[in-house]
Every structure is written in structure tokens, then in C-alpha cells.
Write an enzyme that holds these catalytic residues in place. Structure first.
Site, PDB file in Angstrom:
ATOM      1  CG  HIS A  67      -1.573   5.755  -2.647  1.00 26.51           C
ATOM      2  ND1 HIS A  67      -0.648   6.451  -2.050  1.00 26.51           N
ATOM      3  CD2 HIS A  67      -2.251   4.961  -1.770  1.00 26.51           C
ATOM      4  CE1 HIS A  67      -0.740   6.126  -0.618  1.00 26.51           C
ATOM      5  NE2 HIS A  67      -1.652   5.372  -0.516  1.00 26.51           N
ATOM      6  CG  ASP A 116       1.392   8.728  -3.293  1.00 24.05           C
ATOM      7  OD1 ASP A 116       0.556   8.708  -4.118  1.00 24.05           O
ATOM      8  OD2 ASP A 116       1.384   7.962  -2.358  1.00 24.05           O
TER       9      ASP A 116
END
Length: 268
Positions: A67, A116
Site C-alpha cells: 500500500h 500487503d
């Protein structure tokens, strides 16, 4: 670390005038580390501002959180700084790199907070010295609840004031049982803490990672196990930090992406 609400790194796309500080994770309740004592740390910078942390795992590759690369933002707007202790000082130890490419894990879905993890290829290889060194992920697949671990980053030290720390800081957090972290009194499966994730925090909520520490390492008993990923309400004992555990699935993916020669990448 990502907020689960509208306060997200991805708002960089819509908010060109907002500073990168608003989107980075921070160390709560920690201390400044001795200068250059964590030579594997990378500062991922966007338009000259610290955005996320990262870990140098190969002279030309940094591991961070997926992210940390806002969608649609040009690669040319990012730089990676190695060998830093102070972000503002002109330290002779610093090495600055253009980013050649970002490689997020193929199944990363931001709103699920899963997978992630991201590789960042530097335009040129780093020079390894006493200020810039590699840190390889542990070959183990999980961390036992109750284990004390350290998380390191340049994030702010107060969850109410989103100003990053100029110097590198670290805090000790405790691994929380996955079942407990998924329970109604904690995250209540929102998000679901999977076997590829781990929670870590403090029973009093006084020690935590937060915005700006994203992509930084979770080190337990000297071994690199996980990356700062997400959380809610920094410093809340019942909403501890969520970390991407570098499991064998991710380690196999890392090996598949690193270009030859592979000799510099070995499991400890």
C-alpha cells in the site's frame, strides 16, 4: 501502516496538496535508536517526503508494504534513501536511489489488508558498508504469541500529531494470539487476521506502530519476521498493529522476482 477508514495512502491520488506525512505510520511509545544501528532500514520517499519504511534484502531490492505505492502515481516521483538516521541532515552515510520499478504481490487487495507486501527495485545497486547492510527474512513461518519484538521507523511519536520523527525510532511490542486478534473484542474479523498476518501491540495501548512506519520490519529475537501493514486508532490496546508475516509463500515469491545473480539472497 494503513488506517481502515478514509485516512489512507491512496488518498494521495485525489489530494495532491496533502503532504506525505499524513500517510506514514509512526512509532508510539518508543525511543530513538543509536545512529546507524539499523543499517538495513530504508526510507521510501514521495516528492521528497518520507512516506514509508522498507528493508534492504538485496543490494538492489527493498522489501516494503504494497500500500506504500499509491496507485497511478509515477515511479519517477519516488526515491529510496539508505544509510540514514536523520531524515533532514545531510549525512555522508546516505545513499539515494531512483526507483526502477515496484512489484506488489499479485493478490494484494487493499480493502482486505491481505498480501500487503511489495518489492522495490532500485535503479542501481547499493554500496554495502557499515551504514548500509542487508537483512534477510527468517525462514520460520510464524511467531509464537507472547513473543517480544521490535518495530522500527521514522513515524511520529504522538498519534494526535501526525508529524514524522526526524530520527529513527524503535518500540518493543508483544505478539498477540491470532484467534484473540480476530475476536469481537479486538478486530472481529474486520479485517480477518489470516495465517499470513500477525498482530502485535501492548496491553495498555502505549506501544504501537502507526502511520508512516508502514513497510518497516518487525524483528523478533534478532530475526526479521514481518512488515508493518495496518491498524486502527494508533495506540489502542484492542486495535493493535497488523503485520504481514513473511511466510514461505512470500519468500518463494521474493526469490522468483529477484533477478540473477541470487547469491546475495539467502535465508538465515
Amino acid at each position: 501502516m494503513m488506517k481502515f477508514s478514509s485516512f489512507s495512502l491512496f488518498f494521495l491520488i485525489a489530494g495532491a496538496y496533502m503532504t506525505a506525512q499524513c500517510f506514514s505510520m509512526e512509532i508510539i511509545g518508543g525511543r530513538e535508536v543509536p545512529a546507524h544501528s539499523r543499517p538495513f532500514m530504508a526510507s521510501i520517499q514521495y516528492r521528497g517526503q518520507h512516506l514509508c519504511g522498507g528493508v534492504l534484502i538485496h543490494p538492489q531490492w527493498v522489501l516494503s508494504a504494497a500500500h506504500c505505492r499509491p496507485r497511478h502515481e509515477k515511479v519517477q516521483l519516488f526515491k529510496v534513501i539508505l544509510g540514514a538516521h536523520s531524515l533532514s541532515k545531510n549525512e555522508a552515510s546516505k545513499q539515494t536511489f531512483e526507483v526502477e520499478k515496484f512489484i506488489p504481490f499479485s493478490r494484494f487487495i487493499s480493502h482486505h489488508k491481505s498480501n500487503d507486501i511489495m518489492l522495490i527495485k532500485l535503479h542501481t545497486a547499493a554500496t554495502l558498508d557499515k551504514y548500509v547492510q542487508l537483512l534477510h527474512p527468517s525462514s520460520k513461518n510464524d511467531i509464537r504469541a507472547g513473543t517480544k519484538c521490535q518495530v522500527t521507523g521514522w513515524g511520529a511519536t504522538d498519534p494526535q500529531y501526525l508529524r514524522i520523527s526526524d530520527t529513527l525510532r524503535e518500540v518493543t511490542v508483544t505478539i498477540i494470539n491470532r484467534k484473540l486478534c480476530n475476536s469481537p473484542s479486538y478486530y472481529n474479523h474486520n479485517p480477518i487476521i489470516t495465517a499470513d498476518m500477525v498482530c502485535a501491540g501492548d496491553t495498555r495501548g502505549q506501544k504501537d506502530s502507526c502511520q508512516g512506519d508502514s513497510g518497516g520490519p518487525l524483528v523478533c529475537k534478532g530475526a526479521f519476521y514481518a512488515l508493518v501493514s495496518a491498524g486502527r486508532e494508533c495506540g489502542d490496546a484492542k486495535k493493535p498493529g497488523i503485520y504481514t508475516l513473511i511466510t514461505q509463500k512470500y519468500q518463494a515469491w521474493i526469490k522468483s522476482k529477484l533477478e540473477p545473480p541470487h547469491a546475495d539472497y539467502d535465508h538465515k
